[in-house]
Every structure is written in C-alpha cells, then in structure tokens.
Design a protein around this motif. Structure first.
Motif, PDB file in Angstrom:
ATOM      1  N   LEU A  46      40.661  34.046  28.702  1.00 19.15           N
ATOM      2  CA  LEU A  46      41.489  35.239  28.588  1.00 19.15           C
ATOM      3  C   LEU A  46      41.566  35.724  27.147  1.00 19.15           C
ATOM      4  O   LEU A  46      41.535  36.934  26.880  1.00 19.15           O
ATOM      5  N   ALA A  47      41.676  34.780  26.200  1.00 24.51           N
ATOM      6  CA  ALA A  47      41.731  35.163  24.788  1.00 24.51           C
ATOM      7  C   ALA A  47      40.426  35.802  24.337  1.00 24.51           C
ATOM      8  O   ALA A  47      40.427  36.775  23.572  1.00 24.51           O
ATOM      9  N   SER A  48      39.279  35.302  24.808  1.00 25.52           N
ATOM     10  CA  SER A  48      37.988  35.896  24.435  1.00 25.52           C
ATOM     11  C   SER A  48      37.868  37.315  24.982  1.00 25.52           C
ATOM     12  O   SER A  48      37.401  38.225  24.281  1.00 25.52           O
ATOM     13  N   ARG A 170      34.713  33.836  18.314  1.00 22.22           N
ATOM     14  CA  ARG A 170      35.695  32.814  18.680  1.00 22.22           C
ATOM     15  C   ARG A 170      34.996  31.465  18.757  1.00 22.22           C
ATOM     16  O   ARG A 170      34.056  31.270  19.510  1.00 22.22           O
ATOM     17  N   GLY A 171      35.501  30.540  17.947  1.00 23.50           N
ATOM     18  CA  GLY A 171      34.851  29.245  17.827  1.00 23.50           C
ATOM     19  C   GLY A 171      34.177  29.056  16.496  1.00 23.50           C
ATOM     20  O   GLY A 171      33.869  27.918  16.125  1.00 23.50           O
ATOM     21  N   GLY A 172      33.928  30.151  15.785  1.00 21.15           N
ATOM     22  CA  GLY A 172      33.345  30.042  14.449  1.00 21.15           C
ATOM     23  C   GLY A 172      31.862  30.362  14.435  1.00 21.15           C
ATOM     24  O   GLY A 172      31.086  29.861  15.258  1.00 21.15           O
ATOM     25  N   ARG A 173      31.475  31.219  13.478  1.00 26.23           N
ATOM     26  CA  ARG A 173      30.064  31.578  13.363  1.00 26.23           C
ATOM     27  C   ARG A 173      29.223  30.409  12.872  1.00 26.23           C
ATOM     28  O   ARG A 173      28.059  30.261  13.250  1.00 26.23           O
ATOM     29  N   GLU A 199      36.588  24.334  20.651  1.00 22.90           N
ATOM     30  CA  GLU A 199      37.017  25.302  19.640  1.00 22.90           C
ATOM     31  C   GLU A 199      37.446  26.626  20.265  1.00 22.90           C
ATOM     32  O   GLU A 199      38.228  27.366  19.666  1.00 22.90           O
ATOM     33  N   ARG A 200      36.950  26.932  21.453  1.00 20.88           N
ATOM     34  CA  ARG A 200      37.289  28.198  22.110  1.00 20.88           C
ATOM     35  C   ARG A 200      38.452  28.074  23.081  1.00 20.88           C
ATOM     36  O   ARG A 200      38.872  29.070  23.659  1.00 20.88           O
ATOM     37  N   TRP A 201      38.957  26.856  23.278  1.00 20.72           N
ATOM     38  CA  TRP A 201      40.137  26.695  24.114  1.00 20.72           C
ATOM     39  C   TRP A 201      41.350  27.318  23.437  1.00 20.72           C
ATOM     40  O   TRP A 201      41.403  27.471  22.218  1.00 20.72           O
TER      41      TRP A 201
END
Length: 542
Positions: A46-48, A170-173, A199-201
C-alpha cells in the motif's frame, strides 16, 4: 593583505526535539513472525502504491488529493494505518525534493568550476583561492567533454524540479543496484530478495494523545505486551479482541525506560516502528516521541564557566580546556574513532568517542563545548579538488551533519551546551599563535590541538591571537609584544597605549617618551618601542 571573509558570530545550538529508543523482540513464535511478515508486506504494498500516486501528483498535490489517497487506503487497512502511510509518503517525497535541490547545487558548482578552469590558458598556475588552468591539452579536452555532460544533467535536474518530478526507490537505490552485483556484495539471490522485501515492508504507526498508552495501532503496555491492530484483509489472524494480534514476547526499554513509562502512563502520543534486521535475523521495535522545544541558554551564561574547545577531524576529536579568559588549562586530549567498515560500526565508533569526550568535559567542570559549524557539501566536487582523490575521500567520509546532531543530543542529556562557531581560519591561526608557545619537552602540540584552542577562544568571544609576557629585564622589545590587554569590547585596544600622567616608580626625564606613539621613530634593533610600559587596572589576559 588579502581580504578575509566575514566570520559569523557564535551561537548556542538548539537541543534535541525528539527521542527514539529501541528494543529487541525476543522469543517470537513462528505464528508471530508469520503475522509480522504478512502485515509488513501488505502495508508495504500500500505504501509503494501511495508513493507512486504522490509522485505523479507532483506540485499539484493538495489537501483534497491527500484526503482522497487516505480514503483509498482506509478501505484496505484502517484510518490510522492510512494516516501513517500517507504521512510517511509525503515525508519521503519532501526528502527527495531536498536531495534534488542539493544535487542541483552540486551540479551548478561543478559547472562553474569547469567553466572557470577551461577559460584559463593551459598550464597556468592557480592561487590559494582559485585553481589554475589544466595541465595539458588532453586534460583540457576531457574536462570540456565533462562540462557538456554536467550541463546536460543540470538541465534535466532543473526541468524535473520545475515540474515537481522526483525519483524515489522504496527500499533504497543502492540495494536495488546490488541486485546486478551479487558476487561483489557476497549475497545470493535469495538473500538479496529477503533483504529487499524487508526494506520495503511497512509496520509503523504514529502516536495519538488521549488514546490508551498513546497509540491505538501499535500498542505497548507498561508491562511490555505488544499488540497490533491488524489491517482489514488480515483480520482472521487476530488472536485477541477487536481484531488485534498480541505477540508472545515482552519488551523492556532499558534506555529511557522511566521516561517512556511515564509517557504511556499519561496516554501521551508515542510512535512505534517494527522492523526486521536480515543480517542478524532479529526483530526490533522502536519507540519515538517529540519533546517540547526548549529555548537555549544565553550565550553569556554558556561562557560563564569556561569552555572545552573541540576540533573535529577525520579520525579523532582534539579537545582543550580553556578558562573564562581564554587561557588553555592542562594538556590537550584526543578521542579517536574509526570511520571504516559498516555504517553500524562507524556509528558506534562516533557514539563511543562522543561519550568519552562528554565524560572528560564533565570532569573538567566546564558547562559548554565549542565546536565548528562544519559543512563540506560545497567542497566535495571533483572539479574543485581535481587529482586530490585522497582529500576528497577524506572530507566525504566525515559525517559532519550526523556528528553535530548526535553530539548536541548526547550533550543535552549530560547537561552540557554546545556553542557553534565559524570554522574560518581556526586551524591556520591556531597553529600560528598557539602550537609553538605551548609545546615543551613534556607536552607535544599538534596543529589540531592548537585549532581546538582557537575554536574555544572564538566560542568565548576572545580573539584567537595570543600575546607574550612583558620583558623581564629592560624596556626594549627584544622579547616581543607586551601583555597589557584590554577587554574585547574596548575601542582602540589594538592601538598604541597613551601616556598616563602622574607619579612614576622610576624617574623619567621630560620628553623621553615624546615619540612613544610613533613605532618607527626610535632606531633600535628588533621591533620598535611602544613607550614606557606601566601596569594599570586592565586585565592581564583574555
């Protein structure tokens, strides 16, 4: 003499505005871990999706669009989960905008430097303030191509900023790019996939004053019980009333535990975040809350009990104690740290060095620490420093922003204030006026130790320059300048001293000091005389 840049006035740094403490979730059952993974994955998706919507809106986003996003998320979670997600999304978009602006400033500085050096003849030497031309035609040609590259990047970045367009992962490049270099990172595809998903949770909930224990979504009771309000699609997993899942573990915050307990007992807002550390295979919960903004103490109060000047370097803090008059007390001290290795190791090293520094300051009896307002953001460009790769790596590795924030927050807990000063010329003038005079057979003085004295004196409001003792045996200037100093606020304190009429301890012939105001009127070896030296009521040192 070359014009010196204006030196900003010292100021007392603001104290911390928030608190965060962390505790490990031990002895989780298989059902607990399964529930946490499902909740994190569902809210993370949902956040993504919400972040993508926010980025598409750009500068056109408003309160109506925010409310629409929250309504869409509420159907698949809850109103409080939706509020936390939309707030985190907006903060992430705002952070990306700030980083985009900093990137544009860096590109502009690089383009200006390239244009300046390309405009100079090949081989022309530079000055202390500006570099010269490039060494050869081949380097000039390579830099001209880089100028076109940076100009194109700058135009693209400016267009994105004007359109409100940002690029967020989201999660970092960095972790995303690691997928293409698994061998270099020492990871398998399964390990990378687990880290990427973790990391994406999203398992974070903002606090709410007036609600039970300060949070309705993630609740931690005084006895350490952790319960989570499950999203609507995961309601069948509930093991307690009202669609809540209670973990089998108990938490206890060791650090600031009493402060946290008082806060939740009064039902004051407390935010929580649960995350999974894939490297250690551990779950953690972080509690955070805001503090009321406290007005810093006046600068005069901070200077009342002396100062501990601190010079920040790439591998250590150089510190020196100074009294209220700006005189060094005792010997210099160094507090070393190692900024190599992982981010957690570097952070631990900095915290340990700051802890030892604060304990030393308390033993000295000072109430204030003076430090430089360092910021190397404009000094890291490869176009400015050229082949000085080692120097660029040095200043890039110094965590100036994080170090200052951590020092301010840790010093506030010890009852110490931080006075921030302008870093201009502290190393140069400190070495010029303090390094050699304080060195002895039993004390070694480095350039960094002398810089810490300069920082402390500037924080106290005194000039960095020191003066030597008065002559011991005669009236000549063979021993250097005299030590009769006036306060820093006295006008004309650097001028020649006027003759004071009245009785003298020695007989002085009439007219013998007629040329005392003219420093070059008397023909003596060494420096010119300043006239008859006499002690008066002015303080001997600052």
């Amino acid at each position: 003499m070359a014009d010196l840049r204006a030196i900003e006035a010292p100021f007392v740094a603001l104290g911390p505005s928030g608190v965060a403490v962390r505790c490990r979730l031990k002895q989780l059952t298989a059902e607990d871990e399964k529930a946490l993974r499902l909740v994190g994955a569902h809210l993370g998706s949902l956040a993504s999706r919400d972040l993508a919507v926010r980025c598409r809106d750009g500068l056109e986003h408003g309160t109506d669009a925010w409310a629409a996003r929250k309504r869409d998320l509420t159907e698949q979670s809850s109103s409080r989960w939706a509020g936390s997600i939309t707030k985190a999304t907006h903060d992430q978009w705002a952070l990306a905008r700030r980083c985009q602006f900093a990137h544009i400033q860096s590109l502009e500085a690089g383009v200006r430097m390239l244009m300046h050096r390309l405009s100079l003849p090949v081989g022309e030497k530079g000055t202390k303030k500006a570099p010269g031309g490039y060494r050869c035609r081949q380097e000039w040609f390579a830099k001209s191509r880089r100028l076109h590259l940076l100009s194109d990047r700058l135009a693209t970045a400016r267009a994105d900023r004007e359109a409100g367009r940002v690029h967020v992962v989201r999660g970092g490049r960095r972790l995303l790019n690691t997928r293409h270099n698994l061998d270099a990172a020492g990871l398998t595809e399964a390990e990378w996939r687990l880290r990427w998903e973790a990391e994406r949770w999203f398992i974070a909930a903002d606090g709410e004053s007036g609600k039970r224990f300060g949070n309705e979504t993630i609740r931690v009771s005084p006895d350490g019980e952790v319960s989570i309000k499950l999203p609507a699609p995961l309601a069948p997993l509930a093991n307690a009333r009202n669609g809540r899942y209670v973990l089998a573990t108990r938490v206890q915050f060791k650090h600031r535990g009493a402060e946290w307990a008082d806060r939740i007992a009064a039902d004051r807002a407390t935010a929580y975040r649960i995350h999974y550390d894939t490297g250690r295979d551990r779950w953690y919960v972080t509690a955070s809350w805001q503090r009321p903004v406290v007005k810093p103490i006046p600068l005069a109060t901070a200077r009342a009990h002396g100062m501990a000047g601190v010079d920040t370097n790439a591998d250590h803090f150089a510190a020196y104690e100074l009294d209220t008059c700006g005189n060094p007390v005792g010997d210099p001290h160094c507090f070393f740290f190692d900024l190599t290795g992982t981010a957690d190791h570097r952070d631990a090293q900095v915290r340990h060095a700051i802890t030892r520094l604060l304990h030393w300051a308390q033993r000295c009896g000072v109430a204030t620490i003076g430090m430089e307002n360092l910021d190397f953001q404009a000094e890291k460009t490869r176009e400015k420093h050229g082949r000085k790769k080692r120097f660029r790596q040095l200043i890039s590795g110094m965590p100036t922003g994080k170090l200052k924030a951590r020092l301010v927050s840790m010093a506030a807990e010890q009852g110490l204030a931080i006075v921030v000063v302008d870093p201009a010329y502290t190393s140069k003038w400190g070495a010029q006026h303090w390094q050699k005079p304080l060195a002895s057979a039993k004390r070694s003085m480095t350039r960094h130790d002398a810089a810490s004295i300069a920082i402390g004196r500037r924080a106290l409001g005194h000039p960095i320059r020191r003066r030597t003792a008065p002559p011991h045996d005669d009236q000549s200037d063979r021993r250097g300048h005299r030590t009769v100093q006036a306060p820093s606020g006295t006008r004309g304190r650097e001028e020649t001293r006027p003759r004071i009429p009245g009785p003298r301890t020695r007989s002085v012939r009439a007219g013998c000091d007629a040329n005392a105001g003219d420093q070059n009127a008397q023909h003596r070896s060494g420096r010119s005389a300043e006239g008859f030296w006499q002690q008066d009521t002015l303080p001997l040192s600052l």
